[in-house]
Scaffold this motif. Structure first.
Motif, PDB file in Angstrom:
ATOM      1  N   ILE A 124       0.824  -1.215   0.000  1.00  0.00           N
ATOM      2  CA  ILE A 124       0.000   0.000   0.000  1.00  0.00           C
ATOM      3  C   ILE A 124       0.856   1.262   0.000  1.00  0.00           C
ATOM      4  O   ILE A 124       0.659   2.133  -0.851  1.00  0.00           O
ATOM      5  CB  ILE A 124      -1.009  -0.017   1.166  1.00  0.00           C
ATOM      6  CG1 ILE A 124      -2.009  -1.129   0.944  1.00  0.00           C
ATOM      7  CG2 ILE A 124      -1.705   1.335   1.303  1.00  0.00           C
ATOM      8  CD1 ILE A 124      -2.948  -1.346   2.103  1.00  0.00           C
ATOM      9  N   PRO A 125       1.829   1.418   0.907  1.00  0.00           N
ATOM     10  CA  PRO A 125       2.620   2.659   0.834  1.00  0.00           C
ATOM     11  C   PRO A 125       3.489   2.751  -0.413  1.00  0.00           C
ATOM     12  O   PRO A 125       3.700   3.842  -0.945  1.00  0.00           O
ATOM     13  CB  PRO A 125       3.480   2.629   2.097  1.00  0.00           C
ATOM     14  CG  PRO A 125       3.420   1.265   2.605  1.00  0.00           C
ATOM     15  CD  PRO A 125       2.164   0.645   2.096  1.00  0.00           C
ATOM     16  N   LEU A 126       3.976   1.618  -0.894  1.00  0.00           N
ATOM     17  CA  LEU A 126       4.808   1.656  -2.096  1.00  0.00           C
ATOM     18  C   LEU A 126       3.992   2.049  -3.320  1.00  0.00           C
ATOM     19  O   LEU A 126       4.408   2.910  -4.114  1.00  0.00           O
ATOM     20  CB  LEU A 126       5.470   0.299  -2.317  1.00  0.00           C
ATOM     21  CG  LEU A 126       6.479   0.220  -3.446  1.00  0.00           C
ATOM     22  CD1 LEU A 126       7.655   1.140  -3.153  1.00  0.00           C
ATOM     23  CD2 LEU A 126       6.956  -1.197  -3.621  1.00  0.00           C
ATOM     24  N   LEU A 127       2.817   1.473  -3.476  1.00  0.00           N
ATOM     25  CA  LEU A 127       1.966   1.793  -4.618  1.00  0.00           C
ATOM     26  C   LEU A 127       1.434   3.223  -4.541  1.00  0.00           C
ATOM     27  O   LEU A 127       1.518   3.983  -5.517  1.00  0.00           O
ATOM     28  CB  LEU A 127       0.806   0.803  -4.703  1.00  0.00           C
ATOM     29  CG  LEU A 127      -0.187   1.004  -5.837  1.00  0.00           C
ATOM     30  CD1 LEU A 127       0.522   0.782  -7.173  1.00  0.00           C
ATOM     31  CD2 LEU A 127      -1.350   0.070  -5.697  1.00  0.00           C
ATOM     32  N   CYS A 128       0.904   3.605  -3.394  1.00  0.00           N
ATOM     33  CA  CYS A 128       0.347   4.955  -3.256  1.00  0.00           C
ATOM     34  C   CYS A 128       1.435   6.023  -3.353  1.00  0.00           C
ATOM     35  O   CYS A 128       1.221   7.077  -3.960  1.00  0.00           O
ATOM     36  CB  CYS A 128      -0.398   5.084  -1.934  1.00  0.00           C
ATOM     37  SG  CYS A 128      -1.937   4.180  -1.876  1.00  0.00           S
ATOM     38  N   GLY A 129       2.591   5.769  -2.777  1.00  0.00           N
ATOM     39  CA  GLY A 129       3.685   6.729  -2.858  1.00  0.00           C
ATOM     40  C   GLY A 129       4.191   6.903  -4.282  1.00  0.00           C
ATOM     41  O   GLY A 129       4.458   8.024  -4.720  1.00  0.00           O
ATOM     42  N   SER A 130       4.317   5.797  -4.999  1.00  0.00           N
ATOM     43  CA  SER A 130       4.769   5.878  -6.389  1.00  0.00           C
ATOM     44  C   SER A 130       3.757   6.618  -7.257  1.00  0.00           C
ATOM     45  O   SER A 130       4.132   7.437  -8.109  1.00  0.00           O
ATOM     46  CB  SER A 130       4.996   4.478  -6.944  1.00  0.00           C
ATOM     47  OG  SER A 130       5.958   3.806  -6.189  1.00  0.00           O
ATOM     48  N   LEU A 131       2.485   6.329  -7.055  1.00  0.00           N
ATOM     49  CA  LEU A 131       1.455   7.036  -7.821  1.00  0.00           C
ATOM     50  C   LEU A 131       1.395   8.516  -7.455  1.00  0.00           C
ATOM     51  O   LEU A 131       1.163   9.367  -8.322  1.00  0.00           O
ATOM     52  CB  LEU A 131       0.097   6.380  -7.606  1.00  0.00           C
ATOM     53  CG  LEU A 131      -0.123   5.051  -8.325  1.00  0.00           C
ATOM     54  CD1 LEU A 131      -1.452   4.441  -7.891  1.00  0.00           C
ATOM     55  CD2 LEU A 131      -0.084   5.236  -9.820  1.00  0.00           C
ATOM     56  N   ALA A 132       1.603   8.842  -6.184  1.00  0.00           N
ATOM     57  CA  ALA A 132       1.597  10.240  -5.767  1.00  0.00           C
ATOM     58  C   ALA A 132       2.735  11.010  -6.432  1.00  0.00           C
ATOM     59  O   ALA A 132       2.537  12.128  -6.917  1.00  0.00           O
ATOM     60  CB  ALA A 132       1.708  10.340  -4.247  1.00  0.00           C
ATOM     61  N   VAL A 133       3.910  10.402  -6.479  1.00  0.00           N
ATOM     62  CA  VAL A 133       5.047  11.053  -7.135  1.00  0.00           C
ATOM     63  C   VAL A 133       4.779  11.217  -8.628  1.00  0.00           C
ATOM     64  O   VAL A 133       5.070  12.261  -9.217  1.00  0.00           O
ATOM     65  CB  VAL A 133       6.340  10.258  -6.868  1.00  0.00           C
ATOM     66  CG1 VAL A 133       7.477  10.740  -7.743  1.00  0.00           C
ATOM     67  CG2 VAL A 133       6.723  10.351  -5.404  1.00  0.00           C
ATOM     68  N   THR A 134       4.205  10.196  -9.245  1.00  0.00           N
ATOM     69  CA  THR A 134       3.908  10.254 -10.680  1.00  0.00           C
ATOM     70  C   THR A 134       2.900  11.348 -10.995  1.00  0.00           C
ATOM     71  O   THR A 134       3.109  12.176 -11.902  1.00  0.00           O
ATOM     72  CB  THR A 134       3.378   8.902 -11.173  1.00  0.00           C
ATOM     73  OG1 THR A 134       4.342   7.901 -10.890  1.00  0.00           O
ATOM     74  CG2 THR A 134       3.080   8.940 -12.655  1.00  0.00           C
ATOM     75  N   PHE A 135       1.783  11.380 -10.257  1.00  0.00           N
ATOM     76  CA  PHE A 135       0.761  12.391 -10.520  1.00  0.00           C
ATOM     77  C   PHE A 135       1.252  13.793 -10.175  1.00  0.00           C
ATOM     78  O   PHE A 135       0.880  14.764 -10.838  1.00  0.00           O
ATOM     79  CB  PHE A 135      -0.521  12.075  -9.758  1.00  0.00           C
ATOM     80  CG  PHE A 135      -1.309  10.944 -10.356  1.00  0.00           C
ATOM     81  CD1 PHE A 135      -1.527  10.866 -11.707  1.00  0.00           C
ATOM     82  CD2 PHE A 135      -1.825   9.948  -9.550  1.00  0.00           C
ATOM     83  CE1 PHE A 135      -2.247   9.830 -12.262  1.00  0.00           C
ATOM     84  CE2 PHE A 135      -2.552   8.900 -10.086  1.00  0.00           C
ATOM     85  CZ  PHE A 135      -2.759   8.842 -11.451  1.00  0.00           C
ATOM     86  N   ALA A 136       2.072  13.918  -9.145  1.00  0.00           N
ATOM     87  CA  ALA A 136       2.616  15.235  -8.800  1.00  0.00           C
ATOM     88  C   ALA A 136       3.543  15.740  -9.894  1.00  0.00           C
ATOM     89  O   ALA A 136       3.515  16.923 -10.246  1.00  0.00           O
ATOM     90  CB  ALA A 136       3.348  15.161  -7.476  1.00  0.00           C
ATOM     91  N   THR A 137       4.344  14.852 -10.448  1.00  0.00           N
ATOM     92  CA  THR A 137       5.227  15.249 -11.535  1.00  0.00           C
ATOM     93  C   THR A 137       4.430  15.667 -12.766  1.00  0.00           C
ATOM     94  O   THR A 137       4.743  16.684 -13.407  1.00  0.00           O
ATOM     95  CB  THR A 137       6.178  14.090 -11.893  1.00  0.00           C
ATOM     96  OG1 THR A 137       6.873  13.687 -10.707  1.00  0.00           O
ATOM     97  CG2 THR A 137       7.170  14.501 -12.945  1.00  0.00           C
ATOM     98  N   LEU A 138       3.399  14.907 -13.084  1.00  0.00           N
ATOM     99  CA  LEU A 138       2.543  15.286 -14.211  1.00  0.00           C
ATOM    100  C   LEU A 138       1.851  16.622 -13.966  1.00  0.00           C
ATOM    101  O   LEU A 138       1.716  17.441 -14.871  1.00  0.00           O
ATOM    102  CB  LEU A 138       1.498  14.198 -14.469  1.00  0.00           C
ATOM    103  CG  LEU A 138       2.011  12.901 -15.074  1.00  0.00           C
ATOM    104  CD1 LEU A 138       0.896  11.855 -15.092  1.00  0.00           C
ATOM    105  CD2 LEU A 138       2.547  13.133 -16.461  1.00  0.00           C
TER     106      LEU A 138
END
Length: 86
Positions: free
Chosen positions: A38-52
């Motif tokens: 959960i933290p790995l998936l949500c953290g990775s998606l948060a970084v991806t969406f923030a970069t976009l």
């Protein structure tokens, strides 16, 4: 009345990254209960969406907070696994 839409799905990058970053950070602190995925998936998606969102220049404050919290969650998880996994 105009036919153009003023809102786009890209305007939600900041909100999504902020929420996912907060979820990832909370789940990373309670990794014993939440598990690793959960933290790995949500953290990775948060970084991806923030970069976009930062590239699209929409809701920059929310994107920065999402980037920081998502990155901290992933970093915390990696350091936790390096220290206690073995």
């Amino acid at each position: 009345m105009t036919a153009e839409a003023t809102d786009s799905p890209a305007s939600l990058y900041g909100v999504v990254s902020l929420v996912l970053g907060a979820v990832a950070l909370v789940a990373a602190v309670f990794v014993g209960y939440a598990g690793v995925a959960i933290p790995l998936l949500c953290g990775s998606l948060a970084v991806t969406f923030a970069t976009l969102g930062l590239v699209k220049r929409s809701n920059r404050g929310q994107c920065v907070i999402g980037l920081v919290t998502g990155g901290l969650a992933v970093l915390w998880l990696v350091l936790f696994l390096a220290a206690f996994g073995g």
